[in-house]
Design a protein around this motif. Structure first.
Motif, PDB file in Angstrom:
ATOM      1  N   LEU A  14       7.479   4.320  15.570  1.00  0.00           N
ATOM      2  CA  LEU A  14       6.562   4.995  14.662  1.00  0.00           C
ATOM      3  C   LEU A  14       7.356   5.298  13.396  1.00  0.00           C
ATOM      4  CD1 LEU A  14       3.918   6.476  13.918  1.00  0.00           C
ATOM      5  CD2 LEU A  14       4.928   8.537  14.920  1.00  0.00           C
ATOM      6  N   ILE A  15       6.922   4.724  12.299  1.00  0.00           N
ATOM      7  CA  ILE A  15       7.615   4.902  11.026  1.00  0.00           C
ATOM      8  C   ILE A  15       6.708   5.705  10.113  1.00  0.00           C
ATOM      9  CG2 ILE A  15       8.712   3.727   9.073  1.00  0.00           C
ATOM     10  CD1 ILE A  15       8.802   1.232  10.980  1.00  0.00           C
ATOM     11  N   THR A  16       7.178   6.847   9.665  1.00  0.00           N
ATOM     12  CA  THR A  16       6.421   7.691   8.736  1.00  0.00           C
ATOM     13  C   THR A  16       7.069   7.611   7.362  1.00  0.00           C
ATOM     14  OG1 THR A  16       7.726   9.642   9.360  1.00  0.00           O
ATOM     15  CG2 THR A  16       5.687   9.255  10.560  1.00  0.00           C
ATOM     16  N   VAL A  17       6.248   7.420   6.348  1.00  0.00           N
ATOM     17  CA  VAL A  17       6.715   7.343   4.966  1.00  0.00           C
ATOM     18  C   VAL A  17       5.944   8.384   4.164  1.00  0.00           C
ATOM     19  CG1 VAL A  17       7.099   5.877   2.967  1.00  0.00           C
ATOM     20  CG2 VAL A  17       7.129   4.872   5.262  1.00  0.00           C
ATOM     21  N   ARG A  18       6.656   9.274   3.516  1.00  0.00           N
ATOM     22  CA  ARG A  18       6.018  10.338   2.744  1.00  0.00           C
ATOM     23  C   ARG A  18       6.694  10.445   1.393  1.00  0.00           C
ATOM     24  NH1 ARG A  18       9.406  14.926   3.901  1.00  0.00           N
ATOM     25  NH2 ARG A  18      10.885  14.383   5.555  1.00  0.00           N
ATOM     26  N   SER A  19       5.926  10.898   0.406  1.00  0.00           N
ATOM     27  CA  SER A  19       6.451  11.029  -0.954  1.00  0.00           C
ATOM     28  C   SER A  19       6.685  12.473  -1.363  1.00  0.00           C
ATOM     29  CB  SER A  19       5.485  10.373  -1.949  1.00  0.00           C
ATOM     30  OG  SER A  19       4.204  10.983  -1.867  1.00  0.00           O
ATOM     31  N   ALA A  69      -0.915  15.861   0.884  1.00  0.00           N
ATOM     32  CA  ALA A  69       0.315  15.076   0.931  1.00  0.00           C
ATOM     33  C   ALA A  69       0.063  13.813   1.742  1.00  0.00           C
ATOM     34  CB  ALA A  69       1.458  15.884   1.542  1.00  0.00           C
ATOM     35  N   GLU A  70       0.258  12.661   1.125  1.00  0.00           N
ATOM     36  CA  GLU A  70       0.004  11.386   1.795  1.00  0.00           C
ATOM     37  C   GLU A  70       1.117  11.051   2.774  1.00  0.00           C
ATOM     38  OE1 GLU A  70      -0.446   6.647   0.603  1.00  0.00           O
ATOM     39  OE2 GLU A  70      -0.839   8.210  -0.891  1.00  0.00           O
ATOM     40  N   ILE A  71       0.727  10.591   3.960  1.00  0.00           N
ATOM     41  CA  ILE A  71       1.674  10.112   4.969  1.00  0.00           C
ATOM     42  C   ILE A  71       1.223   8.713   5.385  1.00  0.00           C
ATOM     43  CG2 ILE A  71       2.807  10.567   7.174  1.00  0.00           C
ATOM     44  CD1 ILE A  71       1.937  13.449   6.968  1.00  0.00           C
ATOM     45  N   ASP A  72       2.094   7.747   5.214  1.00  0.00           N
ATOM     46  CA  ASP A  72       1.817   6.376   5.635  1.00  0.00           C
ATOM     47  C   ASP A  72       2.560   6.097   6.931  1.00  0.00           C
ATOM     48  OD1 ASP A  72       0.236   5.536   3.307  1.00  0.00           O
ATOM     49  OD2 ASP A  72       2.113   5.776   2.215  1.00  0.00           O
ATOM     50  N   LEU A  73       1.872   5.468   7.871  1.00  0.00           N
ATOM     51  CA  LEU A  73       2.431   5.238   9.206  1.00  0.00           C
ATOM     52  C   LEU A  73       2.424   3.753   9.530  1.00  0.00           C
ATOM     53  CD1 LEU A  73       0.311   7.955  11.096  1.00  0.00           C
ATOM     54  CD2 LEU A  73       2.501   8.294   9.955  1.00  0.00           C
ATOM     55  N   ASP A 105       0.824  -1.214   0.000  1.00  0.00           N
ATOM     56  CA  ASP A 105       0.000   0.000   0.000  1.00  0.00           C
ATOM     57  C   ASP A 105       0.852   1.255   0.000  1.00  0.00           C
ATOM     58  OD1 ASP A 105      -2.346  -1.396  -0.081  1.00  0.00           O
ATOM     59  OD2 ASP A 105      -2.710  -1.314   2.079  1.00  0.00           O
ATOM     60  N   VAL A 106       1.992   1.209   0.671  1.00  0.00           N
ATOM     61  CA  VAL A 106       2.878   2.378   0.696  1.00  0.00           C
ATOM     62  C   VAL A 106       3.413   2.653  -0.703  1.00  0.00           C
ATOM     63  CG1 VAL A 106       5.048   3.297   1.591  1.00  0.00           C
ATOM     64  CG2 VAL A 106       3.507   2.051   3.099  1.00  0.00           C
ATOM     65  N   LEU A 107       3.764   1.602  -1.429  1.00  0.00           N
ATOM     66  CA  LEU A 107       4.324   1.774  -2.765  1.00  0.00           C
ATOM     67  C   LEU A 107       3.271   2.233  -3.768  1.00  0.00           C
ATOM     68  CD1 LEU A 107       6.621  -1.383  -2.896  1.00  0.00           C
ATOM     69  CD2 LEU A 107       7.260   0.985  -2.397  1.00  0.00           C
ATOM     70  N   GLY A 108       1.985   1.989  -3.486  1.00  0.00           N
ATOM     71  CA  GLY A 108       0.911   2.468  -4.355  1.00  0.00           C
ATOM     72  C   GLY A 108       0.561   3.915  -4.027  1.00  0.00           C
ATOM     73  N   ASP A 109      -0.011   4.607  -4.997  1.00  0.00           N
ATOM     74  CA  ASP A 109      -0.362   6.024  -4.824  1.00  0.00           C
ATOM     75  C   ASP A 109      -1.838   6.187  -4.481  1.00  0.00           C
ATOM     76  OD1 ASP A 109       2.215   6.817  -5.398  1.00  0.00           O
ATOM     77  OD2 ASP A 109       1.832   6.953  -7.562  1.00  0.00           O
ATOM     78  N   HIS A 110      -2.122   7.317  -3.822  1.00  0.00           N
ATOM     79  CA  HIS A 110      -3.488   7.780  -3.590  1.00  0.00           C
ATOM     80  C   HIS A 110      -4.315   6.755  -2.805  1.00  0.00           C
ATOM     81  CE1 HIS A 110      -2.359  10.905  -6.337  1.00  0.00           C
ATOM     82  NE2 HIS A 110      -2.212  10.045  -7.340  1.00  0.00           N
ATOM     83  N   GLN A 111      -3.775   6.342  -1.681  1.00  0.00           N
ATOM     84  CA  GLN A 111      -4.539   5.470  -0.807  1.00  0.00           C
ATOM     85  C   GLN A 111      -5.626   6.265  -0.082  1.00  0.00           C
ATOM     86  OE1 GLN A 111      -4.221   2.114  -0.409  1.00  0.00           O
ATOM     87  NE2 GLN A 111      -2.677   2.097  -2.033  1.00  0.00           N
ATOM     88  N   ARG A 112      -6.715   5.604   0.213  1.00  0.00           N
ATOM     89  CA  ARG A 112      -7.770   6.228   1.006  1.00  0.00           C
ATOM     90  C   ARG A 112      -7.320   6.306   2.460  1.00  0.00           C
ATOM     91  NH1 ARG A 112     -11.998   4.394   4.193  1.00  0.00           N
ATOM     92  NH2 ARG A 112     -13.933   5.618   4.103  1.00  0.00           N
ATOM     93  N   PRO A 113      -7.617   7.402   3.174  1.00  0.00           N
ATOM     94  CA  PRO A 113      -7.293   7.440   4.609  1.00  0.00           C
ATOM     95  C   PRO A 113      -7.921   6.248   5.329  1.00  0.00           C
ATOM     96  CG  PRO A 113      -7.917   9.614   3.848  1.00  0.00           C
ATOM     97  CD  PRO A 113      -8.196   8.675   2.708  1.00  0.00           C
ATOM     98  N   LYS A 114      -7.097   5.511   6.059  1.00  0.00           N
ATOM     99  CA  LYS A 114      -7.596   4.270   6.657  1.00  0.00           C
ATOM    100  C   LYS A 114      -6.670   3.835   7.771  1.00  0.00           C
ATOM    101  CE  LYS A 114      -5.021   1.226   3.538  1.00  0.00           C
ATOM    102  NZ  LYS A 114      -5.070   0.057   2.628  1.00  0.00           N
ATOM    103  N   ILE A 115      -7.111   2.816   8.508  1.00  0.00           N
ATOM    104  CA  ILE A 115      -6.293   2.154   9.510  1.00  0.00           C
ATOM    105  C   ILE A 115      -6.502   0.646   9.359  1.00  0.00           C
ATOM    106  CG2 ILE A 115      -8.120   2.527  11.228  1.00  0.00           C
ATOM    107  CD1 ILE A 115      -5.913   2.431  13.370  1.00  0.00           C
ATOM    108  N   ASP A 116      -5.394  -0.076   9.197  1.00  0.00           N
ATOM    109  CA  ASP A 116      -5.415  -1.535   9.097  1.00  0.00           C
ATOM    110  C   ASP A 116      -4.721  -2.110  10.329  1.00  0.00           C
ATOM    111  OD1 ASP A 116      -6.677  -1.466   6.628  1.00  0.00           O
ATOM    112  OD2 ASP A 116      -4.781  -1.441   5.522  1.00  0.00           O
TER     113      ASP A 116
END
Length: 322
Positions: free
Chosen positions: A105-110, A94-98, A60-71
């Protein structure tokens, strides 16, 4: 990569080399923040293998434009949120994946332009909460994201109110500009709604899910405050959508009203012109009539045209037909 280490509620070090990460994560007293900007797929996969991150979350991190969500996975949470801002009048999410584990806590941003310094300042401004570890770090980031969304919806609401006042001016300075502003505002509000509305479910899951991530934690009231801001943002978005719909209906009604006003004036002037046309047409007939061939006949017809035209104009003005 940007890193920061908290041990027993105190900030120990930051920007340490990646080689030290594994050693810090193995200590349950630690809370580590790792920030990655545009990581290579291989680098992200290696980090996922080291921390035991689920392959679907990494995908999901490698894909673009994810919907805001929690898994929710067995050993970590995966969260997607969006920080929002205006850049030169352009709406920029700006998308931030956590990735949230027990000690990291790992944050990934593009987006390299996305500045997380404000998040760091919030962490530094609340050292009394640092003993809560990763929950403290996660709260600071979510609080910053939600506050940014609240500020943006307040700005959009102010723009909508300004546009509403412009609509009710007697003569808008530039009708095309007003139409363009309305279109752009509706477009931004629609895009922003897709980002902000899922935040209710996201933060609500952190607060109320069965496994109780905040159970027996002193951070629960602070997450509740974030949730209140999320609800306020959602309520403002709903009212903004209604306001924009009303503005659109008002705009259409005004256009219809102005068209009716124009048609009324054109019809009135056509009636005024029709009478002189009838008189001059009558005097142009090829049969003898009073004043035919005489100068006084011409002046009589001219006076009759002027009097009837002025009379019709006065009557139409009195009845608000012109």
């Amino acid at each position: 990569m940007r890193t920061r280490l908290y041990r027993d509620g105190r900030m120990e070090k930051e920007n340490f080399p990646p080689a030290e990460i594994s050693g810090h994560l193995s200590d349950q007293r630690n809370a580590v923040w790792i920030d990655l900007c545009r990581p290579a797929p291989g680098e992200l996969a290696a980090l996922g293998d080291e921390l035991g991150l689920h392959e679907l979350a990494v995908e999901d991190v490698l894909g673009d434009h994810q919907r805001p969500k929690i898994d929710v996975y067995d050993n970590h949470l995966f969260i997607t949120v969006y920080a929002v801002r205006f850049d030169g009048g352009r709406f920029v999410p700006a998308e931030i994946d956590l990735f949230v584990t027990e000690t990291a806590l790992i944050t990934v941003r593009s987006d390299p332009a996305l500045d997380l310094d404000e998040v760091v300042r919030r962490w530094d401004g609340a050292p009394h909460l640092a003993s809560n570890g990763v929950l403290f770090l996660l709260h600071g980031l979510l609080d910053w994201v939600v506050d940014g969304q609240l500020d943006l919806v307040l700005d959009l609401d102010a723009r909508a109110e300004d546009l509403e006042e412009t609509l009710f001016e007697e003569r808008p300075s530039d009708a095309k500009l007003v139409q363009r502003r309305m279109y752009e505002l509706r477009k931004v509000a629609t895009r922003f709604r897709r980002i902000a509305m899922p935040m209710r479910e996201l933060v609500g899951t952190l607060l109320h899910r069965d496994r109780g991530i905040l159970r027996d934690s002193g951070m629960a009231p602070y997450y509740q405050d974030v949730y209140d801001h999320v609800l306020r943002t959602a309520e403002l978005l709903e009212s903004l959508r209604d306001l924009l719909a009303n503005l659109r209906e008002t705009r259409l009604a005004q256009q219809g009203f102005r068209l009716n006003q124009i048609m009324k004036r054109l019809t009135g002037w056509a009636a005024i012109i029709a009478v002189p046309t009838a008189i001059t047409g009558f005097y142009g007939q090829n049969v003898p009539f009073p004043g035919s061939g005489e100068a006084w006949g011409f002046w009589a017809s001219l006076v009759l045209v002027a009097v009837t035209s002025v009379t019709l104009y006065a009557v139409f003005r009195k009845n608000d037909w012109l």
